[in-house]
Scaffold this active site. Structure first.
Site: not given
Ligand code: BG6
Length: 511
Positions: A67, A169, A199, A203, A261
């Site tokens: 918006r 998340k 995420h 990977k 993660h």
């Molecule tokens: C995120 C966290 O989910 O993952 C961050 O909130 C962290 O704090 C990040 O830095 C790390 O992701 P990657 O892909 O850079 O290892």
């Protein structure tokens, strides 16, 4: 291939493998939070590449909900985001010209019911369906409001095409909030319409763990308590909390990384072979690992965990501030920027094998690894000589420079039976844009209806139930150990790993 997919395979730049991937059916890709950071940093670069290489059908549209801006201003913002975060894409005029016509705007705020109506009107039938993916790149407190808005506007039912909700998340901040969120979303969407993105599971290197385990017959006989002494899973970062103090102050490293993660990676390392490579078969096995994790009594928590916070120091040759001196952080904050937890999986395969999960910000190096430490040789045949063989280690480097390193003992050349460690490396990919690739893989999975790499509601709740007692124990602490930024000076880690062969494994690049 799911029923929504179709079309010819096309060469993709996913992992630069040159492999064929399927083009998903045309879709209305709706982004809530279209001007936000995640959209600029990750989603737009990923969508642009996906469109270019054919992972997204050319008839698809990307609808940004925002918006107080015109469509042209939004386009400018996206371009500026590319300039800042993905300079190579920004310089690629051809890709931008190709991408631009797909970007459409829907005006309105998330709390405005008329916006959802306008969104419903804007969804086009593409091909023969009105498929839609709703990506919530917004703070989690808005997820339920968006789900309700979509429901009221008739955008949840799948009569005229699929409807998939993507959320990021944190999925709650403890068990109660996570299950409340699950209930709210499941009151509107079916579980198989909800895609919870972690995420890390997108990977390449994390998925490769599964391939190493289940596509090689030499791994399985060794993959258990008979041969493995312990496992360390780590994400060591050199960055601080960047611009996210408000989130991080209430989160800390345990919630931010371990509950999500790292525990997800642990389930992939520890799970039994699934009966098939499908979403529910894989998630059922991951879930069994979570259910077998030992729960600690409150008085045991201090023995199995470590928390610490960075003080000022030098990182990459530059002086950096202490956590408590970061903007928006309380000067007497005891939030942990380093967390470690020792887990035990009480089942036949893993009984007695410690899994040490740890993560820290402002550490000495940026490396993420899974290190499998094997038992020492049972008897040292070469004891009369100077060197004692080291326990073997198999290291899965997740990032940077993903690959596998095997440490074995070999004879020193010459008239001796002394041995030395030989390091065998197989670095299988360079990761120049790995984070974006994770989003490409995961969004492609959403478009093709494959939930294998997404967390199911029961996994989320189970993992919260395991870390919850630790969060409780840490909640009222007034003192927290400090480590100098840019170092490994977390003394308590030596104690946590003292019974592990080789102790605390501090990852080094180029080993
Ligand atoms: C995120 C966290 O989910 O993952 C961050 O909130 C962290 O704090 C990040 O830095 C790390 O992701 P990657 O892909 O850079 O290892």
């Amino acid at each position: 291939m799911t029923e929504e997919t179709g079309g010819a395979g096309v060469e993709s730049n996913l992992s630069n493998s040159g492999q064929d991937y399927e083009t998903a059916a045309p879709c209305n890709i709706v982004i809530f939070g279209a001007t936000g950071d995640l959209t600029k940093r990750k989603l737009m670069p990923a969508l642009m590449r996906m469109l270019h290489c054919g992972l997204i059908h050319r008839d698809s549209r990307i609808l940004g909900v925002l918006r107080n801006r015109s469509e042209a201003e939004w386009h400018e913002m996206i371009r500026a985001g590319l300039h800042e975060y993905s300079p190579q894409l920004d310089m690629d005029e051809e890709k931008w010209r190709e991408f631009l016509p797909h970007l459409k705007m829907v005006d309105g705020g998330l709390d405005d019911d008329t916006m959802y109506q306008r969104l419903a009107d804007a969804l086009e039938t593409l091909g023969d369906k009105k498929n839609a993916m709703f990506y919530c790149a917004i703070p989690p407190e808005w997820y339920n409001r968006v789900a309700q808005g979509l429901f009221k506007a008739g955008l949840v039912s799948e009569e005229d095409g699929y409807r998939r909700l993507v959320i990021e998340k944190p999925f709650g901040s403890n068990l109660a909030t996570a299950s409340a969120l699950n209930k709210e979303l499941q009151a509107v969407f079916k579980e198989n319409q909800i895609y919870r993105i972690d995420h890390y599971l997108g990977k390449e290197s994390v998925q490769n763990l599964l391939v190493y385990r289940f596509a090689n017959s030499i791994m399985e006989p060794l993959w258990n308590r008979n041969y493995i002494d312990h496992i360390q899973i780590s994400v060591s970062e050199t960055i601080g909390i960047e611009y996210r103090a408000k989130y991080y102050e209430n989160s800390g490293a345990l919630r931010d990384m371990i509950q999500s993660h790292l525990m997800q990676v642990m389930t992939l390392v520890a799970m039994e072979p699934p009966v098939e490579f499908t979403a529910d078969a894989v998630r059922d096995e991951k879930m069994k690992v979570l259910r077998a994790l030992r729960r600690f009594d409150p008085d045991q928590i201090a023995v199995h965990t470590v928390s610490a916070q960075y003080a000022s120091g030098m990182v990459g040759g530059e002086r950096v501030a202490a956590y408590v001196a970061e903007e928006d952080v309380s000067p007497d904050s005891s939030t942990e920027t380093f967390a470690a937890m020792r887990f035990y999986i009480d089942n036949w395969r893993w009984q007695g094998v410690p899994f040490i999960l740890w993560t820290g910000k402002r550490m000495k190096a940026k490396v993420s690894e899974v290190m499998i430490r094997f038992r020492k040789p049972p008897f040292n045949l070469f004891d009369s000589h100077a060197s004692v063989p080291a326990a073997n280690a198999l290291v899965f480097r997740l990032q940077p420079e993903p690959g596998v390193v095997l440490r074995v003992n070999a004879k020193k050349p010459g008239l001796t039976t002394d041995n030395e460690e030989m390091v065998m490396r197989a670095m299988y990919a360079s990761d120049t844009s790995e984070a974006a690739d994770a989003y490409e893989i995961l969004m492609h999975d959403v478009l093709t209806g494959d939930g294998t790499l997404f967390s199911r509601s029961d996994e989320i709740e189970e993992s919260w139930s395991i870390v919850e007692p630790v969060l409780e124990a840490w909640k009222d602490r007034v003192f927290i150990e400090r480590y100098r930024a840019g170092t490994w000076d977390v003394a308590a880690m030596d104690e946590l790993t003292k019974d592990c062969v080789g102790g605390w494994h501090k990852p080094t690049l180029h080993e």
